[in-house]
Design a protein around this motif. Structure first.
Motif, short mmCIF file in Angstrom:
data_model
loop_
_atom_site.label_atom_id
_atom_site.label_comp_id
_atom_site.label_asym_id
_atom_site.label_seq_id
_atom_site.Cartn_x
_atom_site.Cartn_y
_atom_site.Cartn_z
N GLU A 121 0.82 -1.21 0.00
CA GLU A 121 0.00 0.00 0.00
C GLU A 121 0.85 1.26 0.00
OE1 GLU A 121 -3.38 2.30 -0.13
OE2 GLU A 121 -3.22 0.11 -0.32
N ASN A 122 1.98 1.24 0.71
CA ASN A 122 2.79 2.45 0.86
C ASN A 122 4.26 2.26 0.50
OD1 ASN A 122 0.61 4.05 1.99
ND2 ASN A 122 0.84 2.82 3.85
N THR A 123 4.65 1.11 0.03
CA THR A 123 6.06 0.85 -0.26
C THR A 123 6.27 0.55 -1.73
OG1 THR A 123 5.80 -1.48 0.33
CG2 THR A 123 6.55 0.02 2.06
N GLY A 124 7.47 0.84 -2.20
CA GLY A 124 7.84 0.56 -3.57
C GLY A 124 9.29 0.10 -3.65
N LEU A 125 9.61 -0.65 -4.70
CA LEU A 125 10.96 -1.12 -4.96
C LEU A 125 11.36 -0.76 -6.38
CD1 LEU A 125 10.92 -4.71 -3.39
CD2 LEU A 125 11.88 -2.62 -2.39
N GLY A 126 12.66 -0.53 -6.56
CA GLY A 126 13.16 -0.20 -7.88
C GLY A 126 14.55 -0.76 -8.11
N LEU A 127 14.95 -0.79 -9.37
CA LEU A 127 16.28 -1.25 -9.77
C LEU A 127 16.73 -0.38 -10.94
CD1 LEU A 127 18.60 -3.40 -9.68
CD2 LEU A 127 17.28 -4.68 -11.40
#
Length: 302
Positions: free
Chosen positions: A78-84
């Motif tokens: 709901e409130n978190t994201g991941l990236g590369l």
């Protein structure tokens, strides 16, 4: 021409890199490459974005900078994201590759969002010096290639809604010098902290026309700032055309097409107004992978 260029570059490396920081790659279409410079952007959309970007700087100069970028980011809660992100930057015999993982946490406000981001990874620096054409072939400074790896840690903030954003970031907090292996400890360049500030707004001019001004300010903390101003017009949420100005450096034209809901293309041409009178080119493709098809009914414009 190649021999002359590498000779000049070698002299530049040994005499001036000791006092100047290694500059991060620049992008004309930065608004489509945001999580590369600001980890708070990771997961800011309701779907997975996967992007590829290629830039040829000063296209007609042999050995001029060439940049390849891969980036991907997605919400994971709901409130978190991941990236590369993976950035490969080459100039002459020097190659630098940065590999980062991004994490973001977003506070949902009444009509906007405030995201905090962290970036961590490593820089792989490779200087192929032993194959250069030199006046003095016995110069010990160029007797062997240099390969080093350095850790990187960065952070960023992003405040945004559906039609505007303001962001600040420092992708790398750590200094690192690229040192020769000889006893003199020569520096061939160094990594210093860079800061980025970005902002943009989407104006609704009609049912099928939107105007998208944006700005980017970029610099290391010990170098003059670089300013980019951009103005894009978006038609039918599919076709985009725009112009950009980089202070004392280039005037650019941009075009973009969202061919389908899931794929987007873009191209930029930079006409140099600096002393290096050579054009630059940039192209990108983004794949939008939806977890829920209803997401595209309220598209994001940056």
């Amino acid at each position: 021409m190649r021999k002359l260029y590498y000779l000049l570059l070698a002299g530049f490396l040994t005499t001036t890199f000791q006092s100047h920081a290694q500059q991060d790659p620049q992008y004309t279409q930065y608004m489509y490459n945001m999580n590369v410079v600001n980890p708070a952007y990771a997961g800011s959309k309701d779907h997975l974005d996967v992007g590829l970007l290629y830039r040829s700087q000063w296209n007609n100069i042999d050995g001029a900078p060439t940049t390849y970028t891969f980036n991907a980011h997605s919400p994971v809660g709901e409130n978190t994201g991941l990236g590369l992100s993976v950035i490969s930057d080459e100039i002459g015999p020097i190659k630098e590759t940065n590999v980062y993982a991004d994490f973001s946490y977003t506070l949902r406000l009444a009509k906007s969002n405030l995201a905090f981001g962290l970036k961590a990874g490593a820089t792989f620096h490779d200087a192929s010096l032993s194959n250069l054409d030199l006046i003095d072939e016995t110069d010990p400074a160029f007797a062997e290639n240099i390969t080093n790896t350095y850790p990187n840690v960065g952070a960023g903030l992003l405040y945004y809604s559906d039609n505007y954003y303001i962001g600040v970031s420092v992708p790398n907090f750590l200094d690192a010098a690229h040192l020769d292996a000889d006893p003199d400890g020569r520096e061939y360049g160094n990594e210093e902290q860079h800061y980025f500030a970005t902002a943009g707004y989407v104006f609704q001019l009609g049912d099928n026309v939107k105007l998208k001004p944006s700005v980017l300010v970029k610099s290391s903390f010990e170098s003059p700032a670089s300013f980019d101003g951009n103005l894009n017009a978006l038609f039918y949420d599919r076709f985009e055309i725009g112009a950009s100005y980089r202070y004392e450096d280039a005037v650019s034209g941009l075009i973009g097409v969202r061919a389908t809901d899931w794929v987007q293309f873009g191209f930029a041409y930079d006409n140099s107004i600096s002393d290096i009178d050579e054009p630059s080119y940039e192209a990108f493709v983004i794949f939008h992978i939806f977890f829920n098809k209803k997401t595209y009914r309220s598209p994001r414009y940056f």
